[in-house]
Design a protein around this motif. Structure first.
Motif, PDB file in Angstrom:
ATOM      1  N   LEU A  39      20.394  37.717  31.230  1.00  0.00           N
ATOM      2  CA  LEU A  39      20.219  39.012  32.192  1.00  0.00           C
ATOM      3  C   LEU A  39      19.922  38.109  33.696  1.00  0.00           C
ATOM      4  CD1 LEU A  39      18.615  41.549  30.591  1.00  0.00           C
ATOM      5  CD2 LEU A  39      20.871  41.401  30.711  1.00  0.00           C
ATOM      6  N   ALA A  40      19.171  37.439  33.468  1.00  0.00           N
ATOM      7  CA  ALA A  40      18.944  36.653  34.849  1.00  0.00           C
ATOM      8  C   ALA A  40      20.014  35.574  35.315  1.00  0.00           C
ATOM      9  CB  ALA A  40      17.802  35.686  34.531  1.00  0.00           C
ATOM     10  N   ARG A  41      20.481  35.165  34.228  1.00  0.00           N
ATOM     11  CA  ARG A  41      21.812  34.421  34.601  1.00  0.00           C
ATOM     12  C   ARG A  41      22.982  34.883  35.074  1.00  0.00           C
ATOM     13  NH1 ARG A  41      22.735  32.287  29.732  1.00  0.00           N
ATOM     14  NH2 ARG A  41      24.659  33.501  29.570  1.00  0.00           N
ATOM     15  N   ASP A  42      23.230  36.012  34.322  1.00  0.00           N
ATOM     16  CA  ASP A  42      24.963  36.763  34.573  1.00  0.00           C
ATOM     17  C   ASP A  42      24.634  38.109  35.151  1.00  0.00           C
ATOM     18  OD1 ASP A  42      25.791  34.417  33.643  1.00  0.00           O
ATOM     19  OD2 ASP A  42      25.846  35.324  31.601  1.00  0.00           O
ATOM     20  N   LEU A  43      23.635  38.749  35.422  1.00  0.00           N
ATOM     21  CA  LEU A  43      23.698  40.231  35.729  1.00  0.00           C
ATOM     22  C   LEU A  43      22.810  40.289  36.893  1.00  0.00           C
ATOM     23  CD1 LEU A  43      24.442  43.216  35.275  1.00  0.00           C
ATOM     24  CD2 LEU A  43      22.449  43.339  33.694  1.00  0.00           C
ATOM     25  N   PHE A  44      21.382  39.999  37.017  1.00  0.00           N
ATOM     26  CA  PHE A  44      20.680  40.286  38.182  1.00  0.00           C
ATOM     27  C   PHE A  44      20.848  39.025  39.297  1.00  0.00           C
ATOM     28  CE2 PHE A  44      18.498  42.629  34.790  1.00  0.00           C
ATOM     29  CZ  PHE A  44      17.907  43.696  35.530  1.00  0.00           C
ATOM     30  N   ASN A  45      20.859  39.661  40.585  1.00  0.00           N
ATOM     31  CA  ASN A  45      20.918  38.926  41.759  1.00  0.00           C
ATOM     32  C   ASN A  45      19.791  37.581  41.741  1.00  0.00           C
ATOM     33  OD1 ASN A  45      20.992  38.015  44.416  1.00  0.00           O
ATOM     34  ND2 ASN A  45      22.255  39.902  45.002  1.00  0.00           N
ATOM     35  N   ARG A  46      20.206  36.499  41.709  1.00  0.00           N
ATOM     36  CA  ARG A  46      18.956  35.447  41.940  1.00  0.00           C
ATOM     37  C   ARG A  46      18.323  35.641  43.135  1.00  0.00           C
ATOM     38  NH1 ARG A  46      21.687  30.314  38.726  1.00  0.00           N
ATOM     39  NH2 ARG A  46      22.664  30.281  40.501  1.00  0.00           N
ATOM     40  N   GLY A  47      19.277  35.650  44.403  1.00  0.00           N
ATOM     41  CA  GLY A  47      18.693  35.791  45.552  1.00  0.00           C
ATOM     42  C   GLY A  47      17.639  36.857  45.824  1.00  0.00           C
ATOM     43  N   ASN A  48      18.169  38.083  45.407  1.00  0.00           N
ATOM     44  CA  ASN A  48      17.155  39.293  45.371  1.00  0.00           C
ATOM     45  C   ASN A  48      15.884  39.166  44.584  1.00  0.00           C
ATOM     46  OD1 ASN A  48      19.121  40.326  47.086  1.00  0.00           O
ATOM     47  ND2 ASN A  48      19.765  41.568  45.604  1.00  0.00           N
ATOM     48  N   GLN A  49      16.037  38.482  43.308  1.00  0.00           N
ATOM     49  CA  GLN A  49      14.901  38.127  42.701  1.00  0.00           C
ATOM     50  C   GLN A  49      13.956  37.218  43.288  1.00  0.00           C
ATOM     51  OE1 GLN A  49      13.664  39.409  39.859  1.00  0.00           O
ATOM     52  NE2 GLN A  49      15.500  40.800  39.653  1.00  0.00           N
ATOM     53  N   ALA A  50      14.627  36.407  44.019  1.00  0.00           N
ATOM     54  CA  ALA A  50      13.633  35.124  44.642  1.00  0.00           C
ATOM     55  C   ALA A  50      12.909  35.558  45.916  1.00  0.00           C
ATOM     56  CB  ALA A  50      14.585  33.962  44.953  1.00  0.00           C
ATOM     57  N   ASP A  51      13.417  36.614  46.461  1.00  0.00           N
ATOM     58  CA  ASP A  51      13.052  37.145  47.886  1.00  0.00           C
ATOM     59  C   ASP A  51      11.923  38.332  47.576  1.00  0.00           C
ATOM     60  OD1 ASP A  51      14.514  39.330  47.808  1.00  0.00           O
ATOM     61  OD2 ASP A  51      15.810  38.538  49.396  1.00  0.00           O
ATOM     62  N   GLY A  52      12.100  38.772  46.184  1.00  0.00           N
ATOM     63  CA  GLY A  52      11.203  39.891  45.782  1.00  0.00           C
ATOM     64  C   GLY A  52      11.948  41.274  46.078  1.00  0.00           C
ATOM     65  N   SER A  53      13.159  41.469  46.817  1.00  0.00           N
ATOM     66  CA  SER A  53      13.776  42.640  47.195  1.00  0.00           C
ATOM     67  C   SER A  53      14.138  43.462  46.122  1.00  0.00           C
ATOM     68  CB  SER A  53      14.951  42.545  48.029  1.00  0.00           C
ATOM     69  OG  SER A  53      15.834  41.579  47.476  1.00  0.00           O
ATOM     70  N   GLN A  54      14.459  42.839  44.836  1.00  0.00           N
ATOM     71  CA  GLN A  54      14.901  43.776  43.604  1.00  0.00           C
ATOM     72  C   GLN A  54      13.555  44.376  43.079  1.00  0.00           C
ATOM     73  OE1 GLN A  54      18.209  43.855  42.288  1.00  0.00           O
ATOM     74  NE2 GLN A  54      16.763  45.585  41.401  1.00  0.00           N
ATOM     75  N   GLN A  55      12.642  43.486  43.206  1.00  0.00           N
ATOM     76  CA  GLN A  55      11.115  44.255  42.644  1.00  0.00           C
ATOM     77  C   GLN A  55      10.818  45.541  43.532  1.00  0.00           C
ATOM     78  OE1 GLN A  55      11.962  40.886  43.069  1.00  0.00           O
ATOM     79  NE2 GLN A  55      10.619  39.530  41.586  1.00  0.00           N
ATOM     80  N   GLN A  56      10.972  45.278  44.900  1.00  0.00           N
ATOM     81  CA  GLN A  56      10.604  46.411  45.658  1.00  0.00           C
ATOM     82  C   GLN A  56      11.544  47.551  45.525  1.00  0.00           C
ATOM     83  OE1 GLN A  56       9.996  45.288  49.888  1.00  0.00           O
ATOM     84  NE2 GLN A  56      10.132  43.180  49.153  1.00  0.00           N
ATOM     85  N   ALA A  57      12.790  47.234  45.210  1.00  0.00           N
ATOM     86  CA  ALA A  57      13.761  48.523  44.930  1.00  0.00           C
ATOM     87  C   ALA A  57      13.377  49.236  43.668  1.00  0.00           C
ATOM     88  CB  ALA A  57      15.147  47.914  44.936  1.00  0.00           C
ATOM     89  N   LEU A  58      13.255  48.464  42.598  1.00  0.00           N
ATOM     90  CA  LEU A  58      12.789  49.228  41.475  1.00  0.00           C
ATOM     91  C   LEU A  58      11.314  49.898  41.542  1.00  0.00           C
ATOM     92  CD1 LEU A  58      13.039  49.462  38.256  1.00  0.00           C
ATOM     93  CD2 LEU A  58      11.640  47.483  38.096  1.00  0.00           C
ATOM     94  N   ALA A  59      10.448  49.150  42.156  1.00  0.00           N
ATOM     95  CA  ALA A  59       9.194  49.954  42.689  1.00  0.00           C
ATOM     96  C   ALA A  59       9.405  51.248  43.270  1.00  0.00           C
ATOM     97  CB  ALA A  59       8.230  49.121  43.170  1.00  0.00           C
ATOM     98  N   GLY A  60      10.171  51.087  44.475  1.00  0.00           N
ATOM     99  CA  GLY A  60      10.292  52.203  45.004  1.00  0.00           C
ATOM    100  C   GLY A  60      10.991  53.566  44.504  1.00  0.00           C
ATOM    101  N   SER A  61      12.049  52.904  43.597  1.00  0.00           N
ATOM    102  CA  SER A  61      12.759  54.002  42.770  1.00  0.00           C
ATOM    103  C   SER A  61      12.033  54.846  41.769  1.00  0.00           C
ATOM    104  CB  SER A  61      14.031  53.489  42.235  1.00  0.00           C
ATOM    105  OG  SER A  61      13.602  52.525  41.268  1.00  0.00           O
ATOM    106  N   ILE A  62      11.060  54.191  41.177  1.00  0.00           N
ATOM    107  CA  ILE A  62      10.303  54.690  40.111  1.00  0.00           C
ATOM    108  C   ILE A  62       9.218  55.690  40.584  1.00  0.00           C
ATOM    109  CG2 ILE A  62       8.465  54.066  38.251  1.00  0.00           C
ATOM    110  CD1 ILE A  62      10.035  51.672  37.470  1.00  0.00           C
ATOM    111  N   VAL A  63       8.668  55.300  41.566  1.00  0.00           N
ATOM    112  CA  VAL A  63       7.605  56.005  42.333  1.00  0.00           C
ATOM    113  C   VAL A  63       8.242  57.256  43.025  1.00  0.00           C
ATOM    114  CG1 VAL A  63       5.826  56.214  44.077  1.00  0.00           C
ATOM    115  CG2 VAL A  63       5.898  53.858  42.492  1.00  0.00           C
TER     116      VAL A  63
END
Length: 392
Positions: A39-63
């Protein structure tokens, strides 16, 4: 709708979960990727994982989703979740991946909050998760059904049949289906996902707005910024094979409406606007169309000539451009620097479409609301994870 017991528990723990979600989500992704490295290799954007933006987006959507369930339980989740569902559909996300996400997300919650996660708390947030997940699964299934494909079967092989430089950093690709069939239908303003194999074997995916299309081809435009875009810019010539998804995206022109249209963009955010303008010209539209664009300089402005040509071809079209560095002493002073939509006369009943970086979106949306345009008439597209809610 949450059960009464779950609603009470979520309300009592929302602050604690929300306050810890920034710690929970990075741990969740670490656990998920350790168990499923593909999933890390082929699905999720590695750049967004590295800068934390994917985590922020998930957090924002759940809350945000939990908050809506508590404060507006009568509200259907489709509108809030449509953007996420379109992204998921374009990536080929499947229903069986949701239990995997749930497993590692809840393990991360327990690891961070410890004994505070009682059986009652776990059950309540499990209800929140599955309300959100099942709503997404249903929307994604409907999108694939409308596209005429099974869920997740959104990919197709294409061949590059045209490549054109727009600026020193921007190139447009024209691609046709490798099987010789017609190009898929799309709505002006939508995007496609493009998957490439990088040097380390990772098959990374990025989304690109359609800047045009025909019965036989799709056209998307890439700025050399980020590992996938650099790979496309530097290593994909005419004749190369590329893997492209069906078009998706919830921000698109309403072709059944004759209302005035305002297209507002910055930088490479011009790409969906050019697609919309091309569609309007091809349809001989008589709608009032205002295009407003901001860029660093004329040399950086992709589709600069095309913007002028397309708006001039519309009987009720006009274009307004702001440059930070005009590179000409004759450029109007009031069009130098940041975009200023208060300088425009926006007709009543206008529908606005915005595309660009998040600060630009916030600024221009605020200007339009201050000018009296209803929030419901303002639609936005942002590249990368949607951090609107995460940074609200």
């Amino acid at each position: 709708m949450l059960s009464a017991q779950a609603a009470a528990t979520v309300r009592a723990t929302l602050t604690a979960i929300g306050g810890s979600i920034g710690e929970i989500t990075p741990l969740f992704y670490r656990r998920l990727f350790a168990a499923h490295p593909e999933l890390a290799r082929d699905l999720f954007n590695r750049g967004n994982q590295a800068d934390g933006s994917q985590q922020q987006a998930l957090a924002g959507s759940i809350v945000a989703f939990a908050t809506v369930l508590l404060e507006r339980p009568e509200e259907r989740p489709d509108a809030m979740l449509a953007r996420i569902a379109h992204k998921h559909a374009s990536l080929g996300v499947r229903p069986e991946q949701y239990p995997v996400v749930r497993e590692h997300l809840f393990a991360a919650i327990v690891e961070v909050l410890g004994e505070a996660v009682t059986p009652e708390v776990a059950a309540a947030w499990d209800e929140v998760y599955w309300l959100m997940a099942n709503a997404l699964i249903a929307i994604e299934a409907r999108l694939c059904q409308e596209a005429g494909v099974p869920v997740g079967e959104v990919w197709r092989e294409y061949r590059v049949v045209g490549r054109r430089a727009e600026t020193a950093e921007v190139v447009t690709f024209e691609v046709e289906p490798a099987d010789g069939g017609p190009a898929p239908a799309h709505r002006p303003g939508q995007y496609v996902s493009v998957q490439v194999e990088l040097a380390d074997g990772a098959r990374q995916i990025r989304q690109y707005s359609l800047s045009g299309a025909s019965a036989d081809t799709l056209r998307f435009t890439v700025k050399r910024d980020g590992e996938v875009s650099r790979h496309l810019y530097e290593r994909v010539p005419v004749g190369a094979a590329v893997r492209v998804s069906l078009p998706f995206g919830d921000v698109h022109l309403d072709g059944a409406d004759d209302a005035p249209v305002l297209l507002v963009s910055a930088g490479i955010g011009c790409t969906p606007m050019i697609g919309i303008l091309s569609h309007l010209v091809e349809g001989d539209s008589k709608r009032r169309v205002i295009a407003a664009h901001a860029d660093r300089s004329p040399a950086d402005h992709a589709f600069r000539a095309e913007l002028g040509r397309l708006t001039a071809a519309l009987p009720n079209g006009e274009a307004h451009v702001w440059y930070e560095r005009p590179e000409s002493a004759e450029w109007p002073a009031d069009r130098t620097g940041l975009i200023d939509l208060s300088a425009l006369v926006v007709p009543p009943g206008t529908t606005a479409y915005l595309c660009g970086p998040l600060p630009f979106l916030r600024f221009t949306r605020s200007q339009l609301i201050d000018a009296g345009l209803p929030a419901s008439a303002i639609h936005y597209e942002v590249f990368g994870p949607d951090l609107w809610l995460a940074r609200a």
